[in-house]
Design a protein around this motif. Structure first.
Motif, short mmCIF file in Angstrom:
data_model
loop_
_atom_site.label_atom_id
_atom_site.label_comp_id
_atom_site.label_asym_id
_atom_site.label_seq_id
_atom_site.Cartn_x
_atom_site.Cartn_y
_atom_site.Cartn_z
N SER A 45 -4.11 4.65 -2.60
CA SER A 45 -2.72 5.29 -2.77
C SER A 45 -1.98 4.46 -1.68
O SER A 45 -2.25 5.10 -0.48
N VAL A 46 -0.78 3.89 -2.02
CA VAL A 46 -0.03 3.40 -0.93
C VAL A 46 1.27 3.57 -1.44
O VAL A 46 1.71 3.22 -2.53
N ALA A 47 2.44 4.04 -0.61
CA ALA A 47 3.68 4.17 -1.30
C ALA A 47 4.79 3.29 -0.16
O ALA A 47 4.50 3.45 1.18
N HIS A 51 3.74 -8.40 -7.16
CA HIS A 51 3.06 -8.88 -8.46
C HIS A 51 2.65 -10.31 -8.15
O HIS A 51 1.68 -10.60 -9.05
N GLU A 52 3.19 -11.13 -7.37
CA GLU A 52 2.91 -12.68 -7.09
C GLU A 52 1.63 -12.70 -6.45
O GLU A 52 0.88 -13.80 -6.47
N LYS A 53 1.03 -11.61 -5.73
CA LYS A 53 -0.07 -11.78 -4.66
C LYS A 53 -1.09 -11.47 -5.59
O LYS A 53 -1.38 -10.28 -6.30
N PRO A 54 -2.29 -12.33 -5.58
CA PRO A 54 -3.35 -11.99 -6.28
C PRO A 54 -3.96 -10.47 -5.83
O PRO A 54 -4.20 -10.33 -4.62
N GLY A 55 -4.64 -9.91 -6.80
CA GLY A 55 -5.18 -8.64 -6.36
C GLY A 55 -4.04 -7.51 -6.78
O GLY A 55 -4.56 -6.37 -6.32
N CYS A 56 -2.94 -7.90 -6.62
CA CYS A 56 -1.90 -6.51 -6.63
C CYS A 56 -1.40 -6.93 -7.98
O CYS A 56 -0.22 -5.94 -8.05
N GLU A 57 -1.64 -7.29 -8.98
CA GLU A 57 -1.16 -7.18 -10.55
C GLU A 57 -0.90 -6.15 -10.82
O GLU A 57 0.04 -5.92 -11.57
N GLY A 58 -1.83 -5.09 -10.79
CA GLY A 58 -1.82 -3.69 -11.47
C GLY A 58 -0.81 -2.72 -10.59
O GLY A 58 -0.74 -1.74 -10.85
N VAL A 59 -0.37 -3.06 -9.65
CA VAL A 59 0.58 -2.38 -8.64
C VAL A 59 1.82 -1.82 -9.11
O VAL A 59 2.38 -2.99 -9.74
N HIS A 60 2.31 -0.66 -9.17
CA HIS A 60 3.45 -0.23 -9.75
C HIS A 60 4.36 0.54 -8.81
O HIS A 60 3.92 0.88 -7.75
#
Length: 133
Positions: free
Chosen positions: A105-107, A124-133
């Motif tokens: 969890s990161v805010a 969202h451009e970073k690999p591995g961060c696609e599901g971050v919202h």
């Protein structure tokens, strides 16, 4: 007539180290932490000088990281807001490293809608961060 305001004396949401900054900077240190927030784990970050674990990360921006005014569409209208693309990139890279280190969890907090949009795009451009919202 101006509406009455009431100072929240105790907060229940954020880690005490996050509250400490805003309480001291904006409210004269008057906003305390509920016991439930003090029981939270400090996180995966390590302070560079003390080597102790901490839940928050603040950094100073170099002079080369300049803000720009951008047009941002909101639900009701379009408005002007500030963004700092180099800061957004720096933050997206840091977020990616935290996720790789096991953060669940990161805010990321920003005052400006344009900065939120810029950060979201870069994350969202970073690999591995696609599901971050």
């Amino acid at each position: 007539a101006r509406p009455a305001s009431v100072l929240l004396r105790q907060q229940y949401r954020m880690h005490p180290s996050m509250n400490r900054f805003s309480s001291q900077q904006f409210y004269g240190g008057q906003v305390g932490d509920d016991v439930s927030t003090r029981q939270r784990l400090p996180g995966i970050l390590v302070h560079p000088r003390t080597q102790s674990r901490c839940a928050t990360l603040f950094w100073c921006s170099p002079a080369s990281h300049r803000e720009e005014v951008q047009e941002v569409a909101s639900r009701d209208a379009s408005t002007r807001s500030k963004a700092n693309p180099l800061e957004a990139e720096r933050c997206a890279v840091a977020l990616r490293h935290m996720l790789r280190a096991g953060a669940r969890s990161v805010a990321v907090l920003s005052w400006y809608n344009a900065q939120v949009a810029e950060l979201r795009r870069r994350v969202h451009e970073k690999p591995g961060c696609e599901g971050v919202h």
